[in-house]
Write a protein that holds these residues in place. Structure first.
Motif, PDB file in Angstrom:
ATOM      1  N   GLY A  23       3.252   4.120  -6.881  1.00 33.33           N
ATOM      2  CA  GLY A  23       2.928   4.657  -5.558  1.00 33.33           C
ATOM      3  C   GLY A  23       4.164   5.094  -4.799  1.00 33.33           C
ATOM      4  N   VAL A  80       3.107   3.268   0.875  1.00 32.25           N
ATOM      5  CA  VAL A  80       2.069   3.261  -0.156  1.00 32.25           C
ATOM      6  C   VAL A  80       2.261   2.072  -1.097  1.00 32.25           C
ATOM      7  CG1 VAL A  80       1.067   4.545  -2.077  1.00 32.25           C
ATOM      8  CG2 VAL A  80       1.772   5.754  -0.014  1.00 32.25           C
ATOM      9  N   LEU A  95      -4.756   5.210  -4.847  1.00 31.47           N
ATOM     10  CA  LEU A  95      -3.648   5.363  -3.894  1.00 31.47           C
ATOM     11  C   LEU A  95      -2.488   6.190  -4.454  1.00 31.47           C
ATOM     12  CD1 LEU A  95      -3.273   2.034  -1.877  1.00 31.47           C
ATOM     13  CD2 LEU A  95      -4.349   4.174  -1.229  1.00 31.47           C
ATOM     14  N   PRO A  96      -1.983   5.950  -5.688  1.00 29.18           N
ATOM     15  CA  PRO A  96      -0.882   6.796  -6.174  1.00 29.18           C
ATOM     16  C   PRO A  96      -1.260   8.269  -6.274  1.00 29.18           C
ATOM     17  CG  PRO A  96      -1.092   4.820  -7.519  1.00 29.18           C
ATOM     18  CD  PRO A  96      -2.308   4.871  -6.647  1.00 29.18           C
ATOM     19  N   GLN A 152      -0.313  -1.048  -1.869  1.00 28.74           N
ATOM     20  CA  GLN A 152      -0.768  -1.365  -3.226  1.00 28.74           C
ATOM     21  C   GLN A 152      -0.423  -2.791  -3.634  1.00 28.74           C
ATOM     22  OE1 GLN A 152       0.427   2.136  -5.842  1.00 28.74           O
ATOM     23  NE2 GLN A 152      -1.549   1.500  -6.626  1.00 28.74           N
TER      24      GLN A 152
END
Length: 388
Positions: free
Chosen positions: A296, A110, A65-66, A114
């Motif tokens: 993120g 984001v 995700l990041p 996470q």
């Protein structure tokens, strides 16, 4: 939010979904190859492979995700700059800080995803994955009973079965046990080698481990004395405990990934001792579940701030993009080094937040720097230089 904020945020989310899908697919395929070879090679069905693959997805998504957020931000801002949309917004009076507002909203989305993944979904998936792994380890029929093959359930043990009937009967079984007892002195010759043969055999459940019931067979024991001696014992029925031959995983020990964040922060000494780990490992995992989602949030802000340093160019912002990539690599190195420090010293857990804090400071500094007026040569400077 203003119309521009919604416009940029929608672009960021769309690109974020695309990059996440691509990166998850690449990462998952790479992991699935090894998983497929391990499970299918052990005789498991395709459904077990699918189940294990799905259970591993939350952790894969958490890891990418990041990176996806950073890549989406770079792509979106670079496209806005090439199409002059960013220049138009700056000409209307939008500062770099104001332009970063939708990126901040995007980073918060984001980070929220996470946090849910790291603190809820990943521990649940890891717990279920470990439980299913233990169940499969206990399923000896699926792991070791393949007809027509020499198998090695553990070191020093060889197993061969000519045929397995639909009812689960094992026809023409051969089992060689050459394990070295734990009390054998180093360099000494193992005392006995045992070979079990049987026309038919069955595997039944036992109290602590499965039992191998052999019918109409013999036991050949070879002593390694000088001279060696062989003894043969024939039997009609013989039961062999498989607890020492195969590892069933009945005494499965929990791992740190399975525990909730609250349990990790509490770091109960009894639980630490039961899991044969350290308080530092508990705290490192707990604070990693909080600090990593912050990356993120920080990653797209750093990428956006780095790109704001450049002006309009038809060739794109490749120098700024390269600079942003170096910054993210540096933040990741700081995060990795912080984990190592905390694993060595539990009292140093605040260091886990060094990477997101450093990223926030860098993003703010770059945004502030991008708003400073750039020096331009005076209109008469060129002509004066030519006249000279």
């Amino acid at each position: 939010m203003s119309r521009f904020d919604r416009y940029l945020l929608s672009n960021l989310l769309q690109l974020f979904g695309f990059f996440s899908l691509v990166l998850v697919a690449v990462y998952w395929v790479n992991r699935a190859v090894g998983l497929f070879d391990q499970l299918i090679g052990d005789g498991q069905s395709a459904l077990v492979f699918v189940e294990f693959s799905l259970l591993s997805l939350p952790n894969v998504i958490r890891l990418v995700l990041p990176i996806s957020a950073f890549a989406a931000c770079l792509y979106a801002v670079n496209r806005l700059a090439q199409e002059s949309e960013l220049v138009v917004m700056q000409a209307t009076g939008f500062s770099s800080m104001r332009l970063a507002r939708p990126v901040l909203f995007f980073g918060l989305c984001v980070m929220a995803m996470q946090l849910v993944l790291s603190n809820v979904l990943v521990p649940m998936a890891q717990t279920r994955l470990q439980e299913r792994s233990a169940e499969i380890n206990q399923d000896i029929t699926a792991r070791f009973l393949n007809e027509g093959r020499f198998m090695h359930p553990s070191n020093g043990v060889t197993l061969y079965i000519r045929e397995i009937t639909p009812l689960g009967e094992l026809n023409d079984l051969f089992l060689s046990d050459e394990r070295i007892p734990e009390d054998t002195a180093e360099g000494a010759t193992p005392p006995v080698r045992s070979i079990y043969t049987a026309r038919r055999a069955l595997i039944v459940r036992g109290v602590s481990a499965p039992q191998l019931v052999m019918l109409d067979g013999s036991i050949q024991q070879l002593t390694r004395d000088t001279p060696p001696r062989v003894s043969i014992t024939r039997f009609t029925t013989f039961t062999l405990d498989l607890s020492g031959i195969v590892q069933t995983g009945a005494d499965r020990r929990k791992v740190v990934d399975e525990l909730s964040t609250a349990d990790l922060l509490a770091a109960d000494p009894a639980q630490i001792e039961a899991m044969a780990t350290s308080r530092a490992a508990f705290l490192e995992e707990a604070h990693s579940r909080i600090s990593t989602p912050m990356l993120g949030l920080v990653a797209p802000l750093v990428g956006f701030a780095a790109l704001m340093l450049g002006g309009f160019s038809r060739f794109g912002l490749w120098r700024q993009i390269g600079f942003a990539v170096l910054l993210i690599i540096g933040l990741q190195l700081v995060n990795t080094a912080a984990s190592g420090v905390v694993l060595r010293n539990a009292a140093a857990w605040p260091v886990m937040y060094a990477a997101p804090l450093a990223g926030g400071v860098v993003a703010y500094a770059l945004l502030w720097l991008s708003q400073q007026p750039r020096r331009r040569p005076r209109p008469g400077a060129a002509s004066e230089g030519a006249a000279a």
